[in-house]
Design a protein around this motif. Structure first.
Motif, PDB file in Angstrom:
ATOM      1  N   PRO A  32      87.727 109.229   3.449  1.00 55.31           N
ATOM      2  CA  PRO A  32      86.460 110.174   3.548  1.00 55.31           C
ATOM      3  C   PRO A  32      86.577 111.182   4.574  1.00 55.31           C
ATOM      4  N   ALA A  33      87.293 110.536   5.855  1.00 54.57           N
ATOM      5  CA  ALA A  33      87.229 111.462   6.868  1.00 54.57           C
ATOM      6  C   ALA A  33      88.598 112.660   6.680  1.00 54.57           C
ATOM      7  N   CYS A  34      89.432 112.202   5.584  1.00 55.32           N
ATOM      8  CA  CYS A  34      90.444 113.006   5.674  1.00 55.32           C
ATOM      9  C   CYS A  34      90.440 113.919   4.387  1.00 55.32           C
ATOM     10  N   PHE A  35      89.382 113.953   3.820  1.00 58.18           N
ATOM     11  CA  PHE A  35      89.273 114.783   2.512  1.00 58.18           C
ATOM     12  C   PHE A  35      89.405 116.172   2.651  1.00 58.18           C
ATOM     13  N   THR A  36      90.265 116.684   1.607  1.00 60.38           N
ATOM     14  CA  THR A  36      90.069 118.313   1.563  1.00 60.38           C
ATOM     15  C   THR A  36      90.211 118.592  -0.028  1.00 60.38           C
ATOM     16  N   ARG A  37      89.899 119.755  -0.281  1.00 56.12           N
ATOM     17  CA  ARG A  37      89.832 119.915  -1.942  1.00 56.12           C
ATOM     18  C   ARG A  37      90.255 121.436  -2.086  1.00 56.12           C
ATOM     19  N   ASP A  38      91.391 121.631  -3.219  1.00 49.08           N
ATOM     20  CA  ASP A  38      91.562 122.971  -3.448  1.00 49.08           C
ATOM     21  C   ASP A  38      91.667 122.919  -4.991  1.00 49.08           C
ATOM     22  N   GLU A  39      92.271 123.994  -5.458  1.00 49.03           N
ATOM     23  CA  GLU A  39      92.331 124.288  -7.111  1.00 49.03           C
ATOM     24  C   GLU A  39      93.027 123.052  -7.605  1.00 49.03           C
ATOM     25  N   ARG A  40      93.647 122.341  -6.873  1.00 49.67           N
ATOM     26  CA  ARG A  40      94.496 121.130  -7.541  1.00 49.67           C
ATOM     27  C   ARG A  40      93.505 119.895  -7.510  1.00 49.67           C
ATOM     28  N   GLY A  41      92.638 119.885  -6.812  1.00 56.64           N
ATOM     29  CA  GLY A  41      91.730 118.598  -6.840  1.00 56.64           C
ATOM     30  C   GLY A  41      91.558 118.288  -5.412  1.00 56.64           C
ATOM     31  N   GLY A  42      91.246 116.970  -5.058  1.00 58.69           N
ATOM     32  CA  GLY A  42      90.921 116.362  -3.859  1.00 58.69           C
ATOM     33  C   GLY A  42      92.482 115.725  -3.301  1.00 58.69           C
ATOM     34  N   HIS A  43      92.479 115.793  -1.966  1.00 56.20           N
ATOM     35  CA  HIS A  43      93.396 115.437  -1.177  1.00 56.20           C
ATOM     36  C   HIS A  43      93.205 114.718   0.105  1.00 56.20           C
ATOM     37  N   PHE A  44      93.952 113.685   0.233  1.00 55.61           N
ATOM     38  CA  PHE A  44      93.522 112.941   1.502  1.00 55.61           C
ATOM     39  C   PHE A  44      94.725 112.655   2.544  1.00 55.61           C
ATOM     40  N   TYR A  45      95.338 113.988   2.983  1.00 51.51           N
ATOM     41  CA  TYR A  45      96.479 113.718   3.709  1.00 51.51           C
ATOM     42  C   TYR A  45      96.220 113.066   5.070  1.00 51.51           C
ATOM     43  N   GLY A  46      97.124 112.373   5.200  1.00 51.47           N
ATOM     44  CA  GLY A  46      97.092 111.638   6.525  1.00 51.47           C
ATOM     45  C   GLY A  46      96.202 110.108   6.508  1.00 51.47           C
ATOM     46  N   HIS A  47      95.637 109.993   5.364  1.00 52.77           N
ATOM     47  CA  HIS A  47      94.734 108.879   5.362  1.00 52.77           C
ATOM     48  C   HIS A  47      95.273 107.487   5.842  1.00 52.77           C
ATOM     49  N   PRO A  48      96.515 107.173   5.653  1.00 51.60           N
ATOM     50  CA  PRO A  48      96.922 105.968   6.058  1.00 51.60           C
ATOM     51  C   PRO A  48      96.807 105.684   7.360  1.00 51.60           C
ATOM     52  N   ALA A  49      97.171 106.667   8.196  1.00 57.35           N
ATOM     53  CA  ALA A  49      97.142 106.527   9.564  1.00 57.35           C
ATOM     54  C   ALA A  49      95.678 106.300  10.308  1.00 57.35           C
ATOM     55  N   VAL A  50      94.866 107.110   9.548  1.00 56.03           N
ATOM     56  CA  VAL A  50      93.590 107.127   9.958  1.00 56.03           C
ATOM     57  C   VAL A  50      92.819 105.734   9.710  1.00 56.03           C
TER      58      VAL A  50
ATOM     59  N   ALA B 228      99.637  92.460  11.296  1.00 57.36           N
ATOM     60  CA  ALA B 228     100.023  92.570  10.039  1.00 57.36           C
ATOM     61  C   ALA B 228      99.281  93.373   9.157  1.00 57.36           C
ATOM     62  N   VAL B 229      97.786  93.136   9.312  1.00 57.64           N
ATOM     63  CA  VAL B 229      96.960  94.089   8.595  1.00 57.64           C
ATOM     64  C   VAL B 229      97.175  95.468   8.659  1.00 57.64           C
ATOM     65  N   THR B 230      97.212  96.063  10.064  1.00 57.86           N
ATOM     66  CA  THR B 230      97.385  97.317  10.358  1.00 57.86           C
ATOM     67  C   THR B 230      98.589  97.909   9.589  1.00 57.86           C
ATOM     68  N   THR B 231      99.725  97.216   9.797  1.00 66.63           N
ATOM     69  CA  THR B 231     101.192  97.878   9.313  1.00 66.63           C
ATOM     70  C   THR B 231     101.077  97.965   7.811  1.00 66.63           C
ATOM     71  N   LEU B 232     100.310  96.874   7.061  1.00 64.34           N
ATOM     72  CA  LEU B 232     100.341  97.181   5.661  1.00 64.34           C
ATOM     73  C   LEU B 232      99.532  98.305   5.220  1.00 64.34           C
ATOM     74  N   VAL B 233      98.275  98.769   6.238  1.00 64.53           N
ATOM     75  CA  VAL B 233      97.474  99.874   5.875  1.00 64.53           C
ATOM     76  C   VAL B 233      98.446 100.977   6.190  1.00 64.53           C
ATOM     77  N   LEU B 234      99.060 100.896   7.233  1.00 62.58           N
ATOM     78  CA  LEU B 234      99.855 102.278   7.557  1.00 62.58           C
ATOM     79  C   LEU B 234     100.735 102.383   6.526  1.00 62.58           C
ATOM     80  N   TRP B 235     101.564 101.404   5.862  1.00 62.51           N
ATOM     81  CA  TRP B 235     102.730 101.638   5.049  1.00 62.51           C
ATOM     82  C   TRP B 235     102.158 101.793   3.614  1.00 62.51           C
ATOM     83  N   HIS B 236     101.208 101.450   3.282  1.00 57.51           N
ATOM     84  CA  HIS B 236     100.446 101.299   1.748  1.00 57.51           C
ATOM     85  C   HIS B 236     100.882 102.424   1.005  1.00 57.51           C
TER      86      HIS B 236
END
Length: 468
Positions: A299-317, A338-346
């Motif tokens: 939700p904090a990374c959401f942007t939207r353009d003509e191609r739809g919604g994007h969440f650039y950088g959301h794994p790090a956040v 372990a959890v934060t590594t998996l979230v970052l790499w997912h």
């Protein structure tokens, strides 16, 4: 909410053998050490019963983790019956632990509770000689049953019927029960997730109306209950019904609820996607927490353009959010990392090639890489059906991983054919040694050097080795 799965069907009618004067005789496989404790109490002239979760689980055909006993004997009377084998582990609440062989049995005097000023512990308890008084203070009807040595069940609040129906219902007024001990709110959700039981309407209203009391519960206790909830087979359905309750202790999750992704890859909002992914990952704490939090930053990374919604950088956040939550809940460092590594790499692409898998192995290790594969698989299964195409790629990656491990491929410093001592003999000093070892390992992982001592030392001798 409907019964999630037919676990209640395992409550076998055959376990109920007969009815006598309103009480029932059932078949419960009480372990011999527990029977011995009950026998001693009864021989001393006191009433003694198995109570609570062990009775519930036995009726469900499950093997109880613990066996608790309740008795009309006062704590000092219990201590006297088991000289040298009884230890006061909660005398203020009437609890004595008896050692019987390899088993420890908690024996608690029948009691009633006073007021709960802190919404967690009774300010005082009053011992009683009546079992029904003791059962009336318990949280849920399915936990308010007792059985004696003759297999006679005492069930004053209809716990058996609720087990058959797969219902969680408070004993008495739900708001009173939850106000007495706010941890019961999370216990209710945990039981719902673990047993697949629905929450009775008045009890559900009590959960919601009392949820703010959860803010006063110790972080360690919240951690334990949430982890057990997440590992329940019906965790997703429980979270789906009570997001505002869980959100009281995990407010970072609430922005995900109903957040439209505006993406052709996703037929669910962020919360629903997360719940579908949660259903698809093995019920292991690290995996369940990683999947729960993998998209918390969307939700904090959401942007939207003509191609739809994007969440650039959301794994790090998302990883930052996960780290903050796990620190707040007092998780151990190994689990948190372990959890934060998996979230970052997912969402990170790992090429399905030997080189790609080798590099991932070098950075993550075998255990974490296999866990990441499970997270990625669950993440893909939570997408729109027509885009669940990564499963075959993930399987290919696992096959490559298995092949590399069979070949004893080098992916860590401890497997490298040279050591720091070898480099010291070549004249390397201080931080140069670590830098050189990591460069040699990268070269081996990339296939540029064989993992052979002579070849590695030759490369290290090159004048420009550290400047490359």
């Amino acid at each position: 909410m409907q019964l999630k799965r037919p676990l209640a069907a395992s409550f076998a009618a055959a376990r109920t053998c007969s009815q006598e004067k309103g009480s029932q005789v059932i078949q419960v496989d009480i372990p011999e050490p527990v029977k011995s404790v009950l026998n001693v109490l009864e021989s001393g002239g006191y009433e003694a019963y198995c109570v609570g979760g062990c009775v519930r689980d036995s009726l469900l055909g499950r093997v109880p983790e613990d066996w608790d006993a309740a008795t009309s004997a006062l704590p000092e009377e219990t201590m006297a019956l088991f000289p040298g084998r009884a230890f006061p582990t909660g005398l203020q609440h009437g609890t004595v632990t008896v050692r019987e062989g390899s088993l420890r049995v908690e024996v608690t005097t029948f009691r009633t509770d006073g007021t709960y000023a802190d919404s967690r512990h009774p300010d005082s308890v009053t011992f009683t000689r009546l079992l029904e008084d003791d059962l009336s203070r318990r949280d849920f009807t399915v936990n308010a049953m007792a059985v004696d040595l003759r297999d006679q069940l005492t069930d004053p609040f209809g716990g058996q019927a609720d087990l058959r129906e797969g219902i969680l219902r408070c004993v008495g007024d739900p708001e009173k029960r939850f106000s007495e001990d706010a941890l019961r709110i999370l216990r209710c959700l945990r039981f719902s997730a673990a047993l697949g039981f629905s929450v009775e309407a008045e009890t559900a209203r009590g959960l919601r109306s009392c949820r703010e009391l959860l803010r006063g519960i110790a972080a360690e206790r919240v951690q334990v209950e949430l982890t057990k909830l997440l590992c329940g087979f019906a965790a997703a359905e429980t979270l789906r019904e009570f997001p505002e309750v869980v959100g009281t202790v995990l407010p970072e999750l609430l922005p995900m609820v109903g957040f439209d992704q505006h993406s052709r890859y996703h037929c669910y909002d962020v919360w629903e996607h997360t719940l579908h992914a949660l259903d698809a990952v093995p019920a292991e704490p690290v995996l369940r927490w990683a999947v729960l939090l993998h998209d918390a930053g969307k939700p904090a990374c959401f942007t939207r353009d003509e191609r739809g919604g994007h969440f650039y950088g959301h794994p790090a956040v998302s990883a930052q959010i996960a780290d903050a939550i796990l620190r707040r809940l007092k998780f151990d460092n190994a689990t948190r990392e372990a959890v934060t590594t998996l979230v970052l790499w997912h969402d990170r692409d790992i090429p399905r090639t030997e080189k790609g898998v080798r590099r991932a192995l070098m950075k993550l290790g075998e255990t974490r890489l296999r866990q990441l594969t499970e997270v990625k698989r669950a993440d893909n299964l939570g997408q729109a059906p027509e885009f669940r195409t990564r499963l075959r790629e993930l399987e290919r990656g696992t096959q490559i991983l298995d092949g590399l491990l069979t070949q004893n491929a080098c992916f860590s410093l401890k497997q490298l054919a040279v050591s720091g001592r070898d480099l010291m003999e070549l004249g390397f000093r201080g931080p140069e040694i670590g830098t050189a070892l990591n460069r040699l390992l990268s070269a081996v992982v990339d296939g540029d050097l064989p993992n052979e001592t002579a070849a590695l030392l030759s490369a290290a001798r090159a004048q420009d080795f550290l400047s490359v």
